[in-house]
Motif scaffolding. Structure first.
Motif, PDB file in Angstrom:
ATOM      1  N   ASP A  34       7.141   6.662  11.907  1.00  0.00           N
ATOM      2  CA  ASP A  34       6.377   7.583  12.573  1.00  0.00           C
ATOM      3  C   ASP A  34       5.165   7.938  11.835  1.00  0.00           C
ATOM      4  O   ASP A  34       4.208   8.409  12.271  1.00  0.00           O
ATOM      5  CB  ASP A  34       7.296   8.671  12.830  1.00  0.00           C
ATOM      6  N   ILE A  35       5.292   7.836  10.424  1.00  0.00           N
ATOM      7  CA  ILE A  35       4.344   8.461   9.644  1.00  0.00           C
ATOM      8  C   ILE A  35       4.235   7.471   8.427  1.00  0.00           C
ATOM      9  O   ILE A  35       5.129   6.955   7.966  1.00  0.00           O
ATOM     10  CB  ILE A  35       4.669   9.920   9.717  1.00  0.00           C
ATOM     11  N   GLY A  36       3.000   7.669   7.910  1.00  0.00           N
ATOM     12  CA  GLY A  36       2.763   6.466   6.448  1.00  0.00           C
ATOM     13  C   GLY A  36       2.006   7.471   5.291  1.00  0.00           C
ATOM     14  O   GLY A  36       1.253   8.328   6.005  1.00  0.00           O
ATOM     15  N   PHE A  37       2.479   7.407   4.239  1.00  0.00           N
ATOM     16  CA  PHE A  37       1.505   7.811   3.122  1.00  0.00           C
ATOM     17  C   PHE A  37       1.326   6.728   2.218  1.00  0.00           C
ATOM     18  O   PHE A  37       2.185   6.100   1.609  1.00  0.00           O
ATOM     19  CB  PHE A  37       2.545   8.984   2.331  1.00  0.00           C
ATOM     20  N   VAL A  38      -0.053   6.503   2.332  1.00  0.00           N
ATOM     21  CA  VAL A  38      -0.498   5.053   1.708  1.00  0.00           C
ATOM     22  C   VAL A  38      -1.699   5.368   0.665  1.00  0.00           C
ATOM     23  O   VAL A  38      -2.414   6.538   0.712  1.00  0.00           O
ATOM     24  CB  VAL A  38      -0.884   4.354   2.705  1.00  0.00           C
ATOM     25  N   GLU A  39      -1.877   4.515  -0.255  1.00  0.00           N
ATOM     26  CA  GLU A  39      -3.033   4.662  -1.157  1.00  0.00           C
ATOM     27  C   GLU A  39      -3.902   3.702  -1.009  1.00  0.00           C
ATOM     28  O   GLU A  39      -5.312   3.856  -1.460  1.00  0.00           O
ATOM     29  CB  GLU A  39      -2.760   4.276  -2.505  1.00  0.00           C
ATOM     30  N   GLY A  40      -3.825   2.668  -0.202  1.00  0.00           N
ATOM     31  CA  GLY A  40      -5.005   1.660  -0.006  1.00  0.00           C
ATOM     32  C   GLY A  40      -5.645   1.787   1.352  1.00  0.00           C
ATOM     33  O   GLY A  40      -5.713   2.942   2.231  1.00  0.00           O
ATOM     34  N   LEU A  81       1.032  -5.881 -15.223  1.00  0.00           N
ATOM     35  CA  LEU A  81       2.218  -5.714 -14.280  1.00  0.00           C
ATOM     36  C   LEU A  81       1.556  -5.215 -12.988  1.00  0.00           C
ATOM     37  O   LEU A  81       0.921  -3.938 -13.008  1.00  0.00           O
ATOM     38  CB  LEU A  81       3.391  -4.944 -14.716  1.00  0.00           C
ATOM     39  N   LEU A  82       1.537  -6.046 -11.895  1.00  0.00           N
ATOM     40  CA  LEU A  82       0.695  -5.496 -10.733  1.00  0.00           C
ATOM     41  C   LEU A  82       1.621  -5.453  -9.469  1.00  0.00           C
ATOM     42  O   LEU A  82       2.667  -6.070  -9.663  1.00  0.00           O
ATOM     43  CB  LEU A  82      -0.397  -6.650 -10.397  1.00  0.00           C
ATOM     44  N   ARG A  83       1.140  -4.508  -8.602  1.00  0.00           N
ATOM     45  CA  ARG A  83       1.700  -4.423  -7.315  1.00  0.00           C
ATOM     46  C   ARG A  83       1.449  -5.824  -6.675  1.00  0.00           C
ATOM     47  O   ARG A  83       0.514  -6.506  -6.902  1.00  0.00           O
ATOM     48  CB  ARG A  83       1.362  -3.176  -6.559  1.00  0.00           C
ATOM     49  N   SER A  89      -2.960   0.016  -5.187  1.00  0.00           N
ATOM     50  CA  SER A  89      -2.974   0.245  -6.560  1.00  0.00           C
ATOM     51  C   SER A  89      -3.386  -1.332  -7.383  1.00  0.00           C
ATOM     52  O   SER A  89      -4.198  -1.313  -8.194  1.00  0.00           O
ATOM     53  CB  SER A  89      -1.531   0.328  -7.073  1.00  0.00           C
ATOM     54  N   ARG A  90      -3.164  -2.369  -6.687  1.00  0.00           N
ATOM     55  CA  ARG A  90      -3.558  -3.818  -6.956  1.00  0.00           C
ATOM     56  C   ARG A  90      -5.090  -3.884  -6.627  1.00  0.00           C
ATOM     57  O   ARG A  90      -5.812  -4.337  -7.641  1.00  0.00           O
ATOM     58  CB  ARG A  90      -2.958  -4.772  -6.262  1.00  0.00           C
ATOM     59  N   GLU A  91      -5.256  -3.477  -5.433  1.00  0.00           N
ATOM     60  CA  GLU A  91      -6.861  -3.487  -5.111  1.00  0.00           C
ATOM     61  C   GLU A  91      -7.699  -2.734  -5.920  1.00  0.00           C
ATOM     62  O   GLU A  91      -8.662  -3.221  -6.324  1.00  0.00           O
ATOM     63  CB  GLU A  91      -7.139  -2.950  -3.761  1.00  0.00           C
ATOM     64  N   ALA A 127      -0.043  -1.581 -17.185  1.00  0.00           N
ATOM     65  CA  ALA A 127      -0.203  -1.389 -15.771  1.00  0.00           C
ATOM     66  C   ALA A 127      -1.156  -0.168 -15.523  1.00  0.00           C
ATOM     67  O   ALA A 127      -1.333   0.648 -16.350  1.00  0.00           O
ATOM     68  CB  ALA A 127       1.135  -0.870 -15.262  1.00  0.00           C
ATOM     69  N   CYS A 128      -1.772  -0.442 -14.316  1.00  0.00           N
ATOM     70  CA  CYS A 128      -2.684   0.567 -13.818  1.00  0.00           C
ATOM     71  C   CYS A 128      -2.040   1.296 -12.719  1.00  0.00           C
ATOM     72  O   CYS A 128      -2.013   0.425 -11.559  1.00  0.00           O
ATOM     73  CB  CYS A 128      -4.151  -0.076 -13.435  1.00  0.00           C
ATOM     74  N   ILE A 129      -1.511   2.264 -12.924  1.00  0.00           N
ATOM     75  CA  ILE A 129      -0.888   3.159 -11.695  1.00  0.00           C
ATOM     76  C   ILE A 129      -1.380   4.680 -11.651  1.00  0.00           C
ATOM     77  O   ILE A 129      -2.087   5.030 -12.416  1.00  0.00           O
ATOM     78  CB  ILE A 129       0.618   3.292 -12.152  1.00  0.00           C
ATOM     79  N   SER A 130      -0.755   5.247 -10.650  1.00  0.00           N
ATOM     80  CA  SER A 130      -1.302   6.580 -10.603  1.00  0.00           C
ATOM     81  C   SER A 130      -0.835   7.567 -11.703  1.00  0.00           C
ATOM     82  O   SER A 130       0.688   7.331 -11.979  1.00  0.00           O
ATOM     83  CB  SER A 130      -0.688   6.819  -9.167  1.00  0.00           C
ATOM     84  N   LYS A 131      -1.727   8.517 -12.043  1.00  0.00           N
ATOM     85  CA  LYS A 131      -1.177   9.470 -13.104  1.00  0.00           C
ATOM     86  C   LYS A 131       0.021  10.266 -12.596  1.00  0.00           C
ATOM     87  O   LYS A 131       0.829  10.701 -13.507  1.00  0.00           O
ATOM     88  CB  LYS A 131      -2.516  10.441 -13.285  1.00  0.00           C
ATOM     89  N   TYR A 132       0.039  10.601 -11.291  1.00  0.00           N
ATOM     90  CA  TYR A 132       0.925  11.430 -10.736  1.00  0.00           C
ATOM     91  C   TYR A 132       2.238  10.587 -10.610  1.00  0.00           C
ATOM     92  O   TYR A 132       3.296  11.395 -11.113  1.00  0.00           O
ATOM     93  CB  TYR A 132       0.521  11.730  -8.961  1.00  0.00           C
TER      94      TYR A 132
END
Length: 181
Positions: A34-40, A81-83, A89-91, A127-132
């Protein structure tokens, strides 16, 4: 966010599916979500895309990793370490970090941020990840964030299918999410 939503509404029947941006969009198109929360990056006229919140990316390492500064890391050989393919995150890493590194290789490809954090804590790579996303592990001193990376903002998006009926509880979740944080 879901815990706060459940506490406010008493509605506890959500299901959570964690995957990459490309898969979330495909599942929305197939009426599986129904809903998505995305970063890309999200592309498609059939999807409604709303800015959700901004975060910054950071470079994290194991606590005993000798390098503490991104500038020093740029000149060394590094394992990452990549997604998986299709992940925002990988992009982000490939577009913004990899090009600055002299020598790097993929140590592991993992499909969740928590798995990446655990791998970094175990010393399997950087890794390169979200600070949150990294906050809790950094606070617990399981991993450390390297300094010297210029501000690396990233937008998160709330995504729904334009032609899908939105029940009152879904409308309430969308409104709650839009004002969360």
């Amino acid at each position: 966010m879901l815990a706060a939503f459940q506490q406010q509404t008493g509605h506890t029947q959500q299901q959570l599916f964690i995957t990459n941006t490309a898969r979330v969009c495909a599942m929305l198109r197939d009426y599986e979500l129904d809903i998505g929360f995305v970063e890309g990056r999200v592309i498609g006229e059939d999807l409604y895309i709303m800015p959700w919140f901004e975060d910054e990316m950071c470079i994290v390492s194991a606590m005993d990793f000798a390098v503490t500064d991104f500038q020093a890391l740029m000149q060394s050989q590094s394992r990452w370490l990549l997604r998986e393919q299709g992940s925002g995150s990988r992009e982000f890493f490939l577009a913004n970090i990899a090009a600055q590194l002299t020598s790097w290789r993929t140590a592991f490809e993992l499909n969740s941020t928590e798995a990446i954090i655990n791998g970094v804590a175990a010393g399997l790579g950087l890794a390169c990840i979200s600070k949150y996303s990294a906050e809790h592990a950094v606070a617990q001193q399981r991993i450390k964030a390297l300094s010297g990376l210029e501000a690396a903002p990233r937008q998160f998006w709330l995504v729904t299918r334009k032609d899908k009926f939105q029940s009152p509880i879904l409308t309430r979740l969308i409104d709650f999410a839009a004002h969360w944080r």
